[in-house]
Design a protein around this motif. Structure first.
Motif, PDB file in Angstrom:
ATOM      1  N   PRO A  58     -16.907  55.427  58.022  1.00  0.00           N
ATOM      2  CA  PRO A  58     -18.322  56.308  58.840  1.00  0.00           C
ATOM      3  C   PRO A  58     -19.054  56.891  58.205  1.00  0.00           C
ATOM      4  N   GLY A  59     -20.413  57.751  58.746  1.00  0.00           N
ATOM      5  CA  GLY A  59     -20.934  58.463  58.204  1.00  0.00           C
ATOM      6  C   GLY A  59     -20.548  59.122  56.711  1.00  0.00           C
ATOM      7  N   LYS A  60     -20.257  60.762  56.377  1.00  0.00           N
ATOM      8  CA  LYS A  60     -21.005  60.875  55.373  1.00  0.00           C
ATOM      9  C   LYS A  60     -19.638  60.777  54.287  1.00  0.00           C
ATOM     10  N   TYR A  61     -18.498  59.386  54.894  1.00  0.00           N
ATOM     11  CA  TYR A  61     -17.122  58.962  54.444  1.00  0.00           C
ATOM     12  C   TYR A  61     -17.164  58.146  53.694  1.00  0.00           C
ATOM     13  N   VAL A  62     -18.439  57.494  53.791  1.00  0.00           N
ATOM     14  CA  VAL A  62     -18.883  56.005  52.939  1.00  0.00           C
ATOM     15  C   VAL A  62     -19.164  56.837  51.679  1.00  0.00           C
ATOM     16  N   VAL A  63     -20.141  58.452  51.373  1.00  0.00           N
ATOM     17  CA  VAL A  63     -19.930  58.622  50.182  1.00  0.00           C
ATOM     18  C   VAL A  63     -19.072  59.404  49.780  1.00  0.00           C
ATOM     19  N   ALA A  64     -17.690  59.965  50.780  1.00  0.00           N
ATOM     20  CA  ALA A  64     -16.952  60.428  50.158  1.00  0.00           C
ATOM     21  C   ALA A  64     -15.993  58.961  49.480  1.00  0.00           C
ATOM     22  N   VAL A  65     -16.038  58.342  50.177  1.00  0.00           N
ATOM     23  CA  VAL A  65     -15.087  56.817  49.105  1.00  0.00           C
ATOM     24  C   VAL A  65     -15.820  56.127  47.763  1.00  0.00           C
ATOM     25  N   GLU A  66     -17.221  56.527  48.081  1.00  0.00           N
ATOM     26  CA  GLU A  66     -18.115  56.136  46.552  1.00  0.00           C
ATOM     27  C   GLU A  66     -17.192  57.420  45.391  1.00  0.00           C
ATOM     28  N   ILE A  67     -17.589  57.634  46.223  1.00  0.00           N
ATOM     29  CA  ILE A  67     -16.746  59.108  44.744  1.00  0.00           C
ATOM     30  C   ILE A  67     -15.367  59.213  44.291  1.00  0.00           C
ATOM     31  N   PHE A  68     -14.470  59.290  45.642  1.00  0.00           N
ATOM     32  CA  PHE A  68     -13.230  58.334  45.105  1.00  0.00           C
ATOM     33  C   PHE A  68     -12.569  58.260  44.549  1.00  0.00           C
ATOM     34  N   ALA A  69     -13.528  56.829  44.255  1.00  0.00           N
ATOM     35  CA  ALA A  69     -13.700  55.803  43.471  1.00  0.00           C
ATOM     36  C   ALA A  69     -13.891  55.543  42.369  1.00  0.00           C
ATOM     37  N   ILE A  70     -15.016  56.200  42.041  1.00  0.00           N
ATOM     38  CA  ILE A  70     -15.383  57.031  40.887  1.00  0.00           C
ATOM     39  C   ILE A  70     -14.409  57.934  40.124  1.00  0.00           C
ATOM     40  N   LEU A  71     -14.141  58.801  40.915  1.00  0.00           N
ATOM     41  CA  LEU A  71     -12.978  59.948  40.427  1.00  0.00           C
ATOM     42  C   LEU A  71     -11.783  58.713  39.535  1.00  0.00           C
ATOM     43  N   ALA A  72     -11.486  58.386  40.749  1.00  0.00           N
ATOM     44  CA  ALA A  72      -9.490  57.802  40.697  1.00  0.00           C
ATOM     45  C   ALA A  72     -10.331  56.622  38.989  1.00  0.00           C
ATOM     46  N   SER A  73     -11.154  55.717  39.243  1.00  0.00           N
ATOM     47  CA  SER A  73     -11.268  55.071  38.227  1.00  0.00           C
ATOM     48  C   SER A  73     -11.515  55.865  36.721  1.00  0.00           C
ATOM     49  N   SER A  74     -11.873  56.548  36.604  1.00  0.00           N
ATOM     50  CA  SER A  74     -12.500  57.765  35.831  1.00  0.00           C
ATOM     51  C   SER A  74     -10.926  58.407  35.077  1.00  0.00           C
ATOM     52  N   TYR A  75     -10.320  58.847  36.199  1.00  0.00           N
ATOM     53  CA  TYR A  75      -9.040  59.640  35.732  1.00  0.00           C
ATOM     54  C   TYR A  75      -8.167  58.051  35.822  1.00  0.00           C
ATOM     55  N   GLY A  76      -8.198  56.873  36.259  1.00  0.00           N
ATOM     56  CA  GLY A  76      -7.146  56.143  35.498  1.00  0.00           C
ATOM     57  C   GLY A  76      -7.735  55.357  34.159  1.00  0.00           C
ATOM     58  N   LEU A  77      -8.854  55.484  33.681  1.00  0.00           N
ATOM     59  CA  LEU A  77      -9.117  55.262  32.327  1.00  0.00           C
ATOM     60  C   LEU A  77      -8.664  56.660  31.316  1.00  0.00           C
ATOM     61  N   TRP A 128     -11.472  49.533  42.644  1.00  0.00           N
ATOM     62  CA  TRP A 128     -12.835  49.243  43.254  1.00  0.00           C
ATOM     63  C   TRP A 128     -13.033  48.217  43.776  1.00  0.00           C
ATOM     64  N   VAL A 129     -11.832  47.242  44.096  1.00  0.00           N
ATOM     65  CA  VAL A 129     -11.392  46.213  44.348  1.00  0.00           C
ATOM     66  C   VAL A 129     -11.005  46.919  46.055  1.00  0.00           C
ATOM     67  N   ALA A 130     -10.646  48.127  46.414  1.00  0.00           N
ATOM     68  CA  ALA A 130     -10.201  48.279  47.023  1.00  0.00           C
ATOM     69  C   ALA A 130     -11.013  48.953  48.417  1.00  0.00           C
ATOM     70  N   PHE A 131     -12.275  49.654  46.900  1.00  0.00           N
ATOM     71  CA  PHE A 131     -13.194  50.213  47.789  1.00  0.00           C
ATOM     72  C   PHE A 131     -14.712  49.574  48.395  1.00  0.00           C
ATOM     73  N   VAL A 132     -14.326  47.868  47.832  1.00  0.00           N
ATOM     74  CA  VAL A 132     -15.232  47.333  48.736  1.00  0.00           C
ATOM     75  C   VAL A 132     -14.809  47.676  50.775  1.00  0.00           C
ATOM     76  N   PRO A 133     -13.931  47.087  50.994  1.00  0.00           N
ATOM     77  CA  PRO A 133     -13.486  47.538  52.112  1.00  0.00           C
ATOM     78  C   PRO A 133     -13.608  48.499  53.160  1.00  0.00           C
ATOM     79  N   ALA A 134     -12.936  49.875  51.767  1.00  0.00           N
ATOM     80  CA  ALA A 134     -12.954  51.374  52.305  1.00  0.00           C
ATOM     81  C   ALA A 134     -14.956  51.595  52.597  1.00  0.00           C
ATOM     82  N   TYR A 135     -14.974  51.468  51.676  1.00  0.00           N
ATOM     83  CA  TYR A 135     -17.087  51.316  51.299  1.00  0.00           C
ATOM     84  C   TYR A 135     -17.518  51.140  52.848  1.00  0.00           C
TER      85      TYR A 135
END
Length: 869
Positions: A823-842, A812-819
């Motif tokens: 550009p465009g729809k990749y903002v949503v993809a970054v947020e989804i990736f952060a959700i999935l990555a953190s969830s899989y990590g847990l 989630w620290v890396a999420f902020v600058p990436a978010y």
């Protein structure tokens, strides 16, 4: 007093004061003085045409030979050669003795007067007469003839004077006559004087003309240039007032229109041969394909001959009125190759019904006193009629009925029609002046009615100023100051089978409007395709013009429009920005509506993220099943099975909430996705935090005096803590989504045809609080887990929580600058990736080791092993 002035004049040997005296004397009423000088007039009498009438109008025409004009230096008595021999400008080239064109003008005036006299509605009861004299084309003789006309006949001091003069033919003579006759208010109506200076009503209040000023022909030519989109042209002008004034008006017209003159060459009469050679070289070297010539036709002939010699045949010439209709040029076979295709403006031509019959019916036997007809007979038939001459006598059967000549040709009546109009203007002014309402009424005051025998020039001048009539052709005619509404013909020089050139009417200019029949124009190339004359080709749509440094504005480069800009016309100066909802197409020629772009389930990225999210749900469910099946084993029981099941449930919600971010955003999806994300992760982190607190409490309670700690931190308090931490996030989400929820909105600030449709954060504060609260819980959990990482235990869950929280916080620290930078729809993809990555990590950090022992190392899933330390 008039006679006294005559004796004092230094030109006592000249006829001018003799002519001026009767005029002045008549004006001030000293009729007796007039008789004393009548005898001095005879020497100055000229040939002319005359017709007696109640009202006489004068006419000045350039009939006789023009002698060389000598400037007077006033060191001796002024002397002027007598005006003898018939005049013709064509005399310089063709050596004809009789100017048939000028002669036709005189007979046009005579014809118009006779036609008016037959008209029962115009000047009823008043016979109109005329007296036409020669002006020789120079002001000394023009002045002599004009004074003779307004002073009365040279042979009879009691003859009727002319209150109005049709003429003169040249502007120079018009300026002098208008200034001299202005104080006497004698109107002058010229048929061919075109100098713009004569339009000044303050200087020339008594001057009128039936031909447009040179200003209007320059404007007409400029409109032709606009019409054919010629932007790169050359100019050749006569080095006199005619050439310079016309060019000045032309340049004023094209100013700001991105039309440029590549060169301007001047031609002087004194050095004409040298000038035309220099001009021909300039034209040959130029890149301009259209050449404008404001010059007298006697300067155009040597120029065309020089161009013919150099074989310069690929230029399109624009002709001014001074040479556009000259037969001497049209019939010259030597220049036909160069002159073919000339387009020019010409004095408008109009038919005069009955005039051709009138001309062809002229003969010296019916007009024995007409010297012009006799000389015409000598020219046409080579015989003498009544007078003595060197020609053989005529047979008497000669007739003009079958003669085809310049004199009998009425196909192009230009100056001739101007004379015809001038006579009708004079007749209508006289009609208005002589028309007295209730003339026969007993109460009529005769002092207010003009008499045909006592026409006052001043009154006639007033009538001309307010003249507004319909001509015999039905068109409205009036004077705008000195001028008439500008009308020109547009003519084209086309080749004939014989090799000569013919004049073809291809359109006309009506004041400011150009009317053309382009299909009949024959250009210099011989085709009907309009020639191109540009320094740089017009920029196509999708580009704009950029001026070249140090070059004229007509020379430019074409620069493609930028993204989001268009130019949809040829030769655009600027590119226009598309509205925010639109974007330019690939060609930059049209704005098209921007396409809404969002992360969908159909595209590769959406499918991939969906697969990963569903896989996470499946894995979490599998772990849940394993834990449920082995719920009675020490491994599950020792790690707070109730919180483990709640944690697995929250992880499953985290995986599922990522799916809400995929698809077209809507009002409800934008609200639900952020709430689901925030609450799911708070529930997840809260379970980990409480787990960590339980581990710490369990080990602290083993110390002396701390047994009650674990008692207070029992299952109820654990569940309450999780609910409390989660409730805070729920409250934050409710307040945020109630006051300023995210809304679906296209990201129009991002360039491109595709616009990302995303959930715009109307309140950054609300979103920051949601993320901040998750971060606060995660940091607290990480800190507590870090403190409990070395507690003695064969299976210390605090270590697993520490690793999971490190991964969680790093994601989630890396999420902020990436978010922020995506550009465009990749903002949503970054947020989804952060959700999935953190969830899989847990999921993997906490449950993978446990599942490994439960499924693959069952021997370690015993109380003895777990309590080994």
């Amino acid at each position: 007093m008039c006679c006294f002035l005559w004796f004092l004049t230094p030109w006592s040997s000249s006829s001018f004061p003799l002519l001026l005296l009767p005029v002045l004397c008549r004006q001030i009423g000293l009729e007796g003085v007039q008789a004393s000088v009548c005898s001095r007039w005879d020497a100055q009498s000229n040939k002319g045409l005359s017709l007696d009438g109640d009202v006489i109008i004068g006419g000045l025409f350039n009939v006789y030979h023009l002698p060389s004009f000598t400037e007077q230096d006033f060191t001796k008595k002024p002397y002027y050669e007598p005006c003898t021999g018939l005049f013709s400008i064509a005399l310089f080239l063709s050596c004809f003795s009789l100017n048939s064109v000028t002669l036709k003008l005189m007979y046009a005036m005579a014809f118009a007067v006779e036609e008016i006299n037959r008209n029962n509605s115009l000047l009823q009861g008043v016979k109109l007469g005329y007296r036409m004299l020669d002006s020789c084309g120079r002001y000394p003789w023009a002045l002599q003839s004009a004074l003779s006309l307004i002073g009365g006949d040279a042979h009879s001091c009691n003859s009727t004077s002319a209150p109005l003069i049709i003429g003169p033919g040249f502007s120079s003579a018009g300026v002098i006559l208008s200034r001299i006759l202005g104080p006497l208010s004698v109107p002058l109506i010229s048929y061919s004087a075109t100098c713009p200076c004569l339009s000044d009503r303050h200087k020339f209040p008594n001057f009128f003309r039936t031909i447009p000023s040179d200003i209007y022909q320059a404007r007409a030519i400029a409109r032709l240039v606009f019409h054919f989109k010629w932007t790169w042209i050359g100019a050749v002008i006569a080095n006199d007032d005619y050439g310079h004034s016309a060019l000045q008006v032309f340049q004023e017209e094209i100013q700001g229109k991105r039309i440029c003159l590549e060169f301007i060459e001047t031609v002087r009469w004194e050095t004409i041969m040298d000038d035309v050679k220099k001009t021909a070289i300039t034209i040959q070297a130029s890149t301009a394909r259209v050449i404008l010539i404001f010059c007298w036709y006697i300067g155009v002939i040597p120029l065309f001959l020089e161009l013919t010699e150099k074989n310069v045949t690929d230029r399109q010439f624009l002709a001014s009125e001074a040479w556009s209709t000259r037969d001497a040029l049209l019939q010259n076979l030597a220049i036909s190759k160069v002159a073919s295709g000339v387009v020019g403006v010409a004095i408008r031509s109009s038919p005069i019904p009955g005039f051709e019959h009138y001309l062809r019916s002229l003969n010296p036997y019916n007009h024995p006193n007409d010297v012009f007809v006799r000389e015409l007979w000598e020219k046409e038939f080579g015989c003498r009629s009544l007078q003595k001459s060197s020609f053989p006598p005529c047979s008497g059967t000669e007739s003009l009925k079958e003669v085809q000549s310049v004199f009998t040709d009425v196909s192009q009546l230009r100056w001739t029609y101007n004379v015809y109009l001038a006579v009708y203007a004079a007749a209508h002014a006289l009609h208005s002046l002589l028309s007295c309402p209730n003339r026969d009424s007993p109460t009529n005051n005769s002092s207010t009615c003009s008499s045909a025998k006592h026409i006052k020039p001043r009154e006639l001048l007033q009538q001309l100023n307010k003249l507004n009539i319909s001509t015999p052709h039905g068109e409205m005619f009036y004077f705008q100051g000195a001028d008439i509404p500008a009308k020109f013909d547009i003519v084209n020089w086309q080749k004939t089978p014989e090799g000569s050139l013919k004049l073809v009417l291809v359109g006309y200019v009506d004041e400011f409007n150009v009317h053309l029949n382009e299909s009949v124009i024959q250009w210099n190339t011989g085709s009907s395709e309009v020639p191109v004359s540009v320094c740089s080709k017009s920029c196509p749509p999708g580009t704009r013009m950029a001026n070249r440094k140090g070059e004229p504005v007509c020379c430019f480069d074409c620069i493609p429009c930028g993204e989001g800009e268009i130019s949809n016309i040829t030769g655009s100066l600027h590119c226009k920005s598309c509205p925010s909802e639109f974007w330019s197409n690939t060609e930059r020629t049209v704005c098209i509506r921007r396409q809404m772009d969002f992360l969908s389930f159909n595209e590769t990225l959406g499918i991939t993220l969906t697969t990963v999210a569903v896989s996470g749900v499946i894995v979490t469910t599998a772990v849940f099943v394993v834990f449920l099946y082995y719920r009675q084993t020490p491994m599950v029981r020792a790690n707070n099975s109730e919180l483990s099941f709640l944690l697995l449930l929250s992880l499953k919600l985290c995986f599922l909430c990522s799916l809400v971010f995929i698809g077209r955003p809507s009002v409800w999806s934008c609200r639900f996705q952020q709430a689901a994300f925030g609450i799911s992760f708070v529930l997840c982190v809260s379970c980990l935090l409480v787990k960590t607190m339980v581990v710490l409490a369990a080990f602290r309670s083993a110390r002396p005096g701390a047994a009650a700690l674990m008692k207070w931190f029992g299952p109820g308090l654990q569940r309450g803590s999780v609910c409390l931490f989660t409730s805070v996030q729920i409250i934050i989400c409710i307040i945020w989504l109630s006051l300023s929820p995210p809304v679906p909105q296209p990201d129009l600030d991002v360039p491109g045809l595709k616009v990302s449709l995303k959930c715009a954060m109307a309140s950054v504060v609300g979103f920051s609080l949601v993320l901040g609260y998750i971060g606060l819980l995660a940091c607290t959990c990480l800190l507590l887990a870090f403190l409990a990482r070395k507690l003695p235990d064969n299976f210390n869950e605090a270590k697993l929580i520490t690793f999971s929280m490190l991964i969680f916080c790093a994601v989630w620290v890396a999420f902020v600058p990436a978010y922020v930078s995506s550009p465009g729809k990749y903002v949503v993809a970054v947020e989804i990736f952060a959700i999935l990555a953190s969830s899989y990590g847990l999921l993997f950090c906490i449950f993978a080791p446990k599942c490994f022992i439960i499924l693959l190392r069952p021997e370690k899933n015993t109380k003895k092993h777990l309590m080994g330390r």
